[in-house]
Motif scaffolding. Structure first.
Motif, PDB file in Angstrom:
ATOM      1  N   GLY A 293       0.862  -1.169   0.000  1.00  0.00           N
ATOM      2  CA  GLY A 293       0.000   0.000   0.000  1.00  0.00           C
ATOM      3  C   GLY A 293       0.897   1.216   0.000  1.00  0.00           C
ATOM      4  N   ALA A 294       0.429   2.291   0.580  1.00  0.00           N
ATOM      5  CA  ALA A 294       1.241   3.505   0.607  1.00  0.00           C
ATOM      6  C   ALA A 294       2.438   3.393   1.535  1.00  0.00           C
ATOM      7  CB  ALA A 294       0.380   4.698   1.023  1.00  0.00           C
ATOM      8  N   GLY A 295       2.366   2.448   2.519  1.00  0.00           N
ATOM      9  CA  GLY A 295       3.412   2.407   3.528  1.00  0.00           C
ATOM     10  C   GLY A 295       3.290   3.604   4.448  1.00  0.00           C
ATOM     11  N   ALA A 296       4.419   4.118   4.917  1.00  0.00           N
ATOM     12  CA  ALA A 296       4.401   5.277   5.814  1.00  0.00           C
ATOM     13  C   ALA A 296       5.737   5.993   5.741  1.00  0.00           C
ATOM     14  CB  ALA A 296       4.117   4.841   7.242  1.00  0.00           C
ATOM     15  N   HIS A 297       5.668   7.319   5.685  1.00  0.00           N
ATOM     16  CA  HIS A 297       6.902   8.102   5.649  1.00  0.00           C
ATOM     17  C   HIS A 297       7.359   8.498   7.048  1.00  0.00           C
ATOM     18  CE1 HIS A 297       3.825  11.195   5.932  1.00  0.00           C
ATOM     19  NE2 HIS A 297       4.749  12.093   6.229  1.00  0.00           N
ATOM     20  N   GLN A 298       6.585   8.114   8.050  1.00  0.00           N
ATOM     21  CA  GLN A 298       6.936   8.364   9.451  1.00  0.00           C
ATOM     22  C   GLN A 298       6.518   7.156  10.285  1.00  0.00           C
ATOM     23  OE1 GLN A 298       4.697  11.906  10.369  1.00  0.00           O
ATOM     24  NE2 GLN A 298       6.249  13.289   9.551  1.00  0.00           N
ATOM     25  N   GLY A 299       7.061   7.065  11.499  1.00  0.00           N
ATOM     26  CA  GLY A 299       6.629   6.031  12.429  1.00  0.00           C
ATOM     27  C   GLY A 299       7.294   4.687  12.186  1.00  0.00           C
ATOM     28  N   GLU A 300       6.725   3.641  12.782  1.00  0.00           N
ATOM     29  CA  GLU A 300       7.349   2.316  12.757  1.00  0.00           C
ATOM     30  C   GLU A 300       6.476   1.243  12.118  1.00  0.00           C
ATOM     31  OE1 GLU A 300       8.515   1.409  16.752  1.00  0.00           O
ATOM     32  OE2 GLU A 300      10.210   2.790  16.695  1.00  0.00           O
ATOM     33  N   THR A 301       5.261   1.579  11.707  1.00  0.00           N
ATOM     34  CA  THR A 301       4.370   0.597  11.091  1.00  0.00           C
ATOM     35  C   THR A 301       3.972   1.068   9.694  1.00  0.00           C
ATOM     36  OG1 THR A 301       2.447   1.647  12.145  1.00  0.00           O
ATOM     37  CG2 THR A 301       3.469  -0.209  13.314  1.00  0.00           C
ATOM     38  N   ALA A 302       3.538   0.111   8.848  1.00  0.00           N
ATOM     39  CA  ALA A 302       3.281   0.462   7.442  1.00  0.00           C
ATOM     40  C   ALA A 302       2.105  -0.290   6.846  1.00  0.00           C
ATOM     41  CB  ALA A 302       4.534   0.187   6.616  1.00  0.00           C
ATOM     42  N   GLY A 303       1.165  -0.733   7.683  1.00  0.00           N
ATOM     43  CA  GLY A 303       0.020  -1.451   7.144  1.00  0.00           C
ATOM     44  C   GLY A 303       0.394  -2.853   6.717  1.00  0.00           C
ATOM     45  N   GLN A 304      -0.132  -3.296   5.575  1.00  0.00           N
ATOM     46  CA  GLN A 304       0.057  -4.670   5.121  1.00  0.00           C
ATOM     47  C   GLN A 304       1.391  -4.884   4.410  1.00  0.00           C
ATOM     48  OE1 GLN A 304      -2.280  -7.474   5.294  1.00  0.00           O
ATOM     49  NE2 GLN A 304      -3.063  -6.147   6.906  1.00  0.00           N
ATOM     50  N   VAL A 305       1.954  -6.054   4.643  1.00  0.00           N
ATOM     51  CA  VAL A 305       3.126  -6.519   3.905  1.00  0.00           C
ATOM     52  C   VAL A 305       2.720  -7.766   3.124  1.00  0.00           C
ATOM     53  CG1 VAL A 305       5.397  -7.608   4.119  1.00  0.00           C
ATOM     54  CG2 VAL A 305       4.885  -5.543   5.423  1.00  0.00           C
ATOM     55  N   LEU A 306       3.067  -7.780   1.851  1.00  0.00           N
ATOM     56  CA  LEU A 306       2.808  -8.919   0.976  1.00  0.00           C
ATOM     57  C   LEU A 306       4.023  -9.832   0.985  1.00  0.00           C
ATOM     58  CD1 LEU A 306       0.908 -10.124  -1.295  1.00  0.00           C
ATOM     59  CD2 LEU A 306       2.334  -8.838  -2.909  1.00  0.00           C
ATOM     60  N   VAL A 307       3.793 -11.138   1.110  1.00  0.00           N
ATOM     61  CA  VAL A 307       4.874 -12.122   1.176  1.00  0.00           C
ATOM     62  C   VAL A 307       4.678 -13.158   0.080  1.00  0.00           C
ATOM     63  CG1 VAL A 307       6.028 -13.876   2.595  1.00  0.00           C
ATOM     64  CG2 VAL A 307       5.102 -11.804   3.676  1.00  0.00           C
ATOM     65  N   TYR A 308       5.743 -13.461  -0.633  1.00  0.00           N
ATOM     66  CA  TYR A 308       5.717 -14.555  -1.614  1.00  0.00           C
ATOM     67  C   TYR A 308       6.764 -15.576  -1.194  1.00  0.00           C
ATOM     68  CZ  TYR A 308       5.810 -17.018  -6.076  1.00  0.00           C
ATOM     69  OH  TYR A 308       5.734 -17.987  -7.061  1.00  0.00           O
ATOM     70  N   PHE A 309       6.279 -16.752  -0.821  1.00  0.00           N
ATOM     71  CA  PHE A 309       7.170 -17.796  -0.306  1.00  0.00           C
ATOM     72  C   PHE A 309       6.567 -19.152  -0.656  1.00  0.00           C
ATOM     73  CE2 PHE A 309      10.496 -17.599   3.295  1.00  0.00           C
ATOM     74  CZ  PHE A 309      11.239 -18.613   2.707  1.00  0.00           C
ATOM     75  N   PRO A 310       6.681 -19.554  -1.933  1.00  0.00           N
ATOM     76  CA  PRO A 310       6.054 -20.817  -2.351  1.00  0.00           C
ATOM     77  C   PRO A 310       6.681 -22.019  -1.676  1.00  0.00           C
ATOM     78  CG  PRO A 310       7.430 -19.916  -4.097  1.00  0.00           C
ATOM     79  CD  PRO A 310       7.355 -18.876  -3.036  1.00  0.00           C
ATOM     80  N   GLU A 311       5.879 -23.070  -1.561  1.00  0.00           N
ATOM     81  CA  GLU A 311       6.306 -24.351  -0.993  1.00  0.00           C
ATOM     82  C   GLU A 311       6.782 -24.219   0.449  1.00  0.00           C
ATOM     83  OE1 GLU A 311       9.114 -26.148  -3.624  1.00  0.00           O
ATOM     84  OE2 GLU A 311       7.774 -26.084  -5.346  1.00  0.00           O
ATOM     85  N   GLN A 312       6.148 -23.318   1.187  1.00  0.00           N
ATOM     86  CA  GLN A 312       6.449 -23.159   2.606  1.00  0.00           C
ATOM     87  C   GLN A 312       5.143 -23.215   3.391  1.00  0.00           C
ATOM     88  OE1 GLN A 312       9.441 -22.919   4.178  1.00  0.00           O
ATOM     89  NE2 GLN A 312      10.508 -23.186   2.236  1.00  0.00           N
TER      90      GLN A 312
END
Length: 338
Positions: A293-312
């Motif tokens: 998403g937009a993430g964040a230009h300040q602070g320590e959190t950024a909403g959702q993170v997308l992960v691609y890790f097949p066969e795990q």
């Protein structure tokens, strides 16, 4: 329990950006997927002179139809002041419920009754919660009684969602409005929306790092102030999105495209350090991840993170990372009645 036969209901999905966040604002392509997290809205009409909106996130507000008569014109004027640089984007809406009333008032007549909104989409998480609320409300009050929106009506509906959403996000992109309208996987460039006949398959996850301390509109504005002139940077984002689309079924190349995308997002300053450290850990284990998403230009959190890790295994990965990975589930139809 008494069932109101006149009650209407509608729902709209959330979304995750697979590639192209931020750069889509500058004309580069982006790819998003609608996901099975929803805003659900119901409406019970009444013969009163009041519209009541109750939200699981915002609480309840009630306004008479007389109070609402000039709201649309008033907020349109405030948006024009934002465009002129007289107001910050976060000051266009004066109360959290303003956007909801504004959207309801896009119908042909002033509705009276009670709207109830429930959301399982985290707010400020990069999942398009504002667009989903708008789309669900527009579905409630549109004239058509069809449960599933016709394909030939979707371009017009998309424009309506985008028009209302501008009050929340200012000069943001059309990607949220497109995802909640069309569903599935889609590519957006400027106002052109191209549905992609893709199923992502297994190996896709997402997790929530926490609601950012700054809004999407604020972060988009901060990036614009520093990087709007960097056409070379947006061209690099565009090449990554093209590679992403071309290699959607080739895990090794897809992982490389995601890692390159993450590096560019770090360059524009929207990946807080704690989130960057988690992504580095995922990469060290052989996977790929990025904010979606937009993430964040300040602070320590950024909403959702997308992960691609097949066969795990998601449970094993969650335990190793100390986060709760949610398998990504596509939603195919977009906003609809019922």
């Amino acid at each position: 329990m008494v069932i109101n036969e006149n009650m209407l209901s509608a729902k709209a999905p959330g979304k995750l950006i697979l590639s192209g966040e931020h750069s889509v604002v500058y004309g580069a392509p982006a790819i998003a997927v609608a996901v099975n997290h929803y805003v659900t809205a119901t409406f019970s009409p009444s013969d009163t002179d009041t519209l009541i909106i109750t939200s699981s996130v915002l609480g309840q507000s009630r306004r008479t139809l007389v109070q609402l008569e000039h709201l649309v014109a008033h907020l349109d004027q405030r948006f024009e002041r934002f465009l002129l640089g007289e107001l910050a984007v976060q000051d266009v809406l004066q109360t959290p419920h303003d956007l909801l009333y504004y959207t309801a008032l896009q119908s042909d007549s002033l509705p009276s009754g009670t709207v109830t909104i429930h959301s399982d989409i985290p707010t400020g998480a990069g999942m398009g919660s504002s667009a989903a609320v708008i789309a669900a409300l527009l579905q409630l009050f549109q004239s058509s009684s069809c449960a599933q929106q016709r394909d030939d009506k979707k371009p017009e509906f998309f424009q309506k969602v985008k028009y209302c959403e501008r009050l929340q996000h200012g000069r943001g992109s059309a990607i949220d409005a497109a995802a909640v309208t069309y569903g599935g996987v889609l590519k957006v460039q400027a106002d052109k929306v191209t549905p992609l006949p893709l199923e992502l398959g297994d190996g896709w996850y997402h997790f929530h790092t926490g609601t950012p301390c700054c809004s999407t509109g604020e972060t988009v504005a901060a990036v614009r102030a520093k990087f709007s002139h960097r056409t070379d940077l947006w061209q690099q984002f565009a090449k990554i999105t093209q590679a992403f689309e071309a290699n959607i079924k080739q895990p090794s190349r897809l992982g490389s495209a995601m890692r390159a995308n993450h590096q560019l997002l770090q360059e524009i300053g929207v990946v807080p350090a704690p989130v960057s450290a988690l992504i580095a850990q995922i990469e060290s284990m052989g996977g790929a991840a990025k904010i979606c998403g937009a993430g964040a230009h300040q602070g320590e959190t950024a909403g959702q993170v997308l992960v691609y890790f097949p066969e795990q295994n998601s449970e094993t990965l969650s335990a190793q990372l100390g986060v709760c990975l949610t398998p990504l589930q596509q939603q195919l139809n977009g906003a609809h009645r019922g």
